[in-house]
Design a protein around this motif. Structure first.
Motif, mmCIF file in Angstrom:
data_model
loop_
_atom_site.group_PDB
_atom_site.id
_atom_site.type_symbol
_atom_site.label_atom_id
_atom_site.label_comp_id
_atom_site.label_asym_id
_atom_site.label_seq_id
_atom_site.Cartn_x
_atom_site.Cartn_y
_atom_site.Cartn_z
ATOM 1 N N UNK A 20 -7.471 -16.993 5.822
ATOM 2 C CA UNK A 20 -7.389 -16.275 4.342
ATOM 3 C C UNK A 20 -7.773 -14.960 4.324
ATOM 4 N N UNK A 21 -8.982 -14.655 4.922
ATOM 5 C CA UNK A 21 -9.437 -13.115 4.993
ATOM 6 C C UNK A 21 -8.621 -12.274 5.551
ATOM 7 N N UNK A 22 -7.992 -12.752 6.839
ATOM 8 C CA UNK A 22 -7.144 -11.974 7.530
ATOM 9 C C UNK A 22 -5.746 -11.782 6.665
ATOM 10 N N UNK A 23 -5.493 -12.931 5.960
ATOM 11 C CA UNK A 23 -4.521 -12.590 4.881
ATOM 12 C C UNK A 23 -4.741 -11.721 3.992
ATOM 13 N N UNK A 24 -5.967 -11.739 3.518
ATOM 14 C CA UNK A 24 -6.299 -10.830 2.236
ATOM 15 C C UNK A 24 -6.608 -9.362 2.881
ATOM 16 N N UNK A 25 -6.970 -9.176 4.191
ATOM 17 C CA UNK A 25 -6.840 -7.892 4.735
ATOM 18 C C UNK A 25 -5.510 -7.429 4.592
ATOM 19 N N UNK A 26 -4.613 -8.164 5.318
ATOM 20 C CA UNK A 26 -3.318 -7.639 5.492
ATOM 21 C C UNK A 26 -2.886 -7.428 4.205
ATOM 22 N N UNK A 27 -3.047 -8.106 3.289
ATOM 23 C CA UNK A 27 -2.599 -7.850 1.868
ATOM 24 C C UNK A 27 -3.200 -6.415 1.297
ATOM 25 N N UNK A 28 -4.422 -6.476 1.597
ATOM 26 C CA UNK A 28 -5.113 -5.016 1.095
ATOM 27 C C UNK A 28 -4.276 -3.874 1.842
ATOM 28 N N UNK A 29 -4.135 -3.944 3.070
ATOM 29 C CA UNK A 29 -3.479 -3.094 3.942
ATOM 30 C C UNK A 29 -2.163 -2.748 3.129
ATOM 31 N N UNK A 30 -1.528 -3.771 2.836
ATOM 32 C CA UNK A 30 -0.065 -3.524 2.405
ATOM 33 C C UNK A 30 -0.197 -2.815 0.821
ATOM 34 N N UNK A 31 -1.352 -3.316 0.305
ATOM 35 C CA UNK A 31 -1.574 -2.594 -0.940
ATOM 36 C C UNK A 31 -2.061 -1.208 -1.007
ATOM 37 N N UNK A 32 -2.683 -0.927 0.094
ATOM 38 C CA UNK A 32 -3.281 0.282 0.436
ATOM 39 C C UNK A 32 -1.951 1.113 0.524
ATOM 40 N N UNK A 33 -1.135 0.487 1.349
ATOM 41 C CA UNK A 33 0.105 1.506 1.856
ATOM 42 C C UNK A 33 0.929 1.606 0.669
ATOM 43 N N UNK A 34 1.137 0.716 -0.273
ATOM 44 C CA UNK A 34 1.818 0.937 -1.375
ATOM 45 C C UNK A 34 1.140 1.834 -2.343
ATOM 46 N N UNK A 35 -0.325 1.664 -2.415
ATOM 47 C CA UNK A 35 -0.834 2.591 -3.297
ATOM 48 C C UNK A 35 -0.625 4.175 -2.773
ATOM 49 N N UNK A 36 -0.702 4.214 -1.424
ATOM 50 C CA UNK A 36 -0.410 5.537 -0.972
ATOM 51 C C UNK A 36 0.955 6.232 -1.190
ATOM 52 N N UNK A 37 1.885 5.184 -1.038
ATOM 53 C CA UNK A 37 3.348 5.424 -1.291
ATOM 54 C C UNK A 37 3.450 5.579 -2.898
ATOM 55 N N UNK A 38 2.634 4.978 -3.838
ATOM 56 C CA UNK A 38 2.807 5.215 -5.062
ATOM 57 C C UNK A 38 2.150 6.535 -5.350
ATOM 58 N N UNK A 39 1.037 7.027 -4.876
ATOM 59 C CA UNK A 39 0.527 8.092 -5.168
ATOM 60 C C UNK A 39 1.383 9.324 -4.585
ATOM 61 N N UNK A 40 2.235 8.937 -3.427
ATOM 62 C CA UNK A 40 3.028 10.051 -2.996
ATOM 63 C C UNK A 40 4.105 10.177 -3.934
ATOM 64 N N UNK A 41 4.432 8.864 -4.438
ATOM 65 C CA UNK A 41 5.671 9.189 -5.345
ATOM 66 C C UNK A 41 5.313 9.451 -6.677
#
Length: 273
Positions: A20-41
């Motif tokens: 679950x932690x790994x999943x959460x980390x993966x999700x956080x990573x995805x969210x960070x990427x999305x956040x970065x993309x959102x910031x970029x957008x």
């Protein structure tokens, strides 16, 4: 056994938590990427919004400039229409002036023609005056002849006046003679009436009446033949009664009267004796 089960359970839970932690980390990573993309957008959108705002500002400035140009062109168009109206009015007034001037020119040409005709007539009159002066002696002779003719005409007029007076006197005399003849005819009618009355009173025979009528007829015929024209015309009625002439025969008798007077009018051969 319980402990092993618990350890096994905890191990399983630990694995699950790690997964679950790994999943959460993966999700956080995805969210960070999305956040970065959102910031970029967001940055891109902000940049685009700024660009659009600048474009809007430029378009507003362009609209204001275009509105000013439109207002200016509209004013220029109105001014042009007003100038066209003034020019049309000026052209119409100019055309009216041209027509008026053409009329004046026509009148002036007519007056010039009249003046030229008068000048030509004046020249002709001058030439005629020169001819009159050249033939003045001839004119004087003609004037003297005219004066003599006038004197002769005056003498003729005086003679005619005297003739008219003589004719008027003769007419008065003839009127007096006509009155005398009328009186004679009246006397003859009265005599005839008296004879007829006396013949009716004395119971004359038809032979005696015929003798009286014949004598009266002879008297009237002799007077008719020897009288002048006027008296003969007055005796025509009495003669037509005695001869019992119709109206047509009486008219023929009147029209047959010659225009002469006396018995020579009925017997022209007496004029040659």
């Amino acid at each position: 056994m319980d402990l092993e089960n618990k350890i096994a359970t905890l191990t399983e839970e630990n694995k699950e938590l790690a997964a679950a932690l790994e999943n959460e980390r993966t999700l956080v990573k995805i969210l960070r990427e999305k956040l970065e993309k959102s910031s970029q957008l967001h940055d891109d959108s902000k940049t685009e919004v700024n660009h659009l705002n600048s474009l809007l500002t430029e378009m507003q400035h362009d609209y204001i400039d275009m509105q000013r140009k439109f207002d200016k062109e509209k004013r220029e168009k109105d001014e042009a229409l007003l100038r066209n109206a003034h020019m049309s009015q000026s052209i119409e007034m100019s055309q009216c002036n041209v027509r008026y001037q053409e009329t004046e020119i026509t009148d002036l040409k007519a007056k010039i023609a009249e003046l030229e005709a008068l000048l030509a007539q004046h020249k002709e009159n001058q030439a005629a005056c020169m001819l009159i002066k050249e033939h003045e002696e001839t004119r004087k002779t003609e004037i003297e002849q005219l004066k003599r003719r006038i004197d002769e005409a005056t003498d003729s007029e005086n003679a005619l006046k005297k003739t008219i007076q003589d004719l008027e006197t003769e007419i008065c005399d003839k009127n007096k003679k006509i009155k005398t003849l009328d009186n004679r005819i009246s006397d003859m009618k009265k005599t005839l009436q008296r004879e007829l009355q006396q013949s009716s009173k004395s119971d004359l025979t038809s032979v005696e009446e015929q003798d009286i009528s014949r004598r009266y007829l002879k008297h009237v015929v002799l007077r008719f033949l020897t009288a002048r024209e006027l008296e003969a015309r007055q005796l025509t009625r009495a003669l037509s009664v005695l001869l019992r002439l119709s109206a047509h025969e009486e008219a023929l008798l009147r029209s047959a009267l010659p225009p002469r007077s006396g018995i020579s009018a009925w017997f022209p051969s007496l004029n040659n004796t």
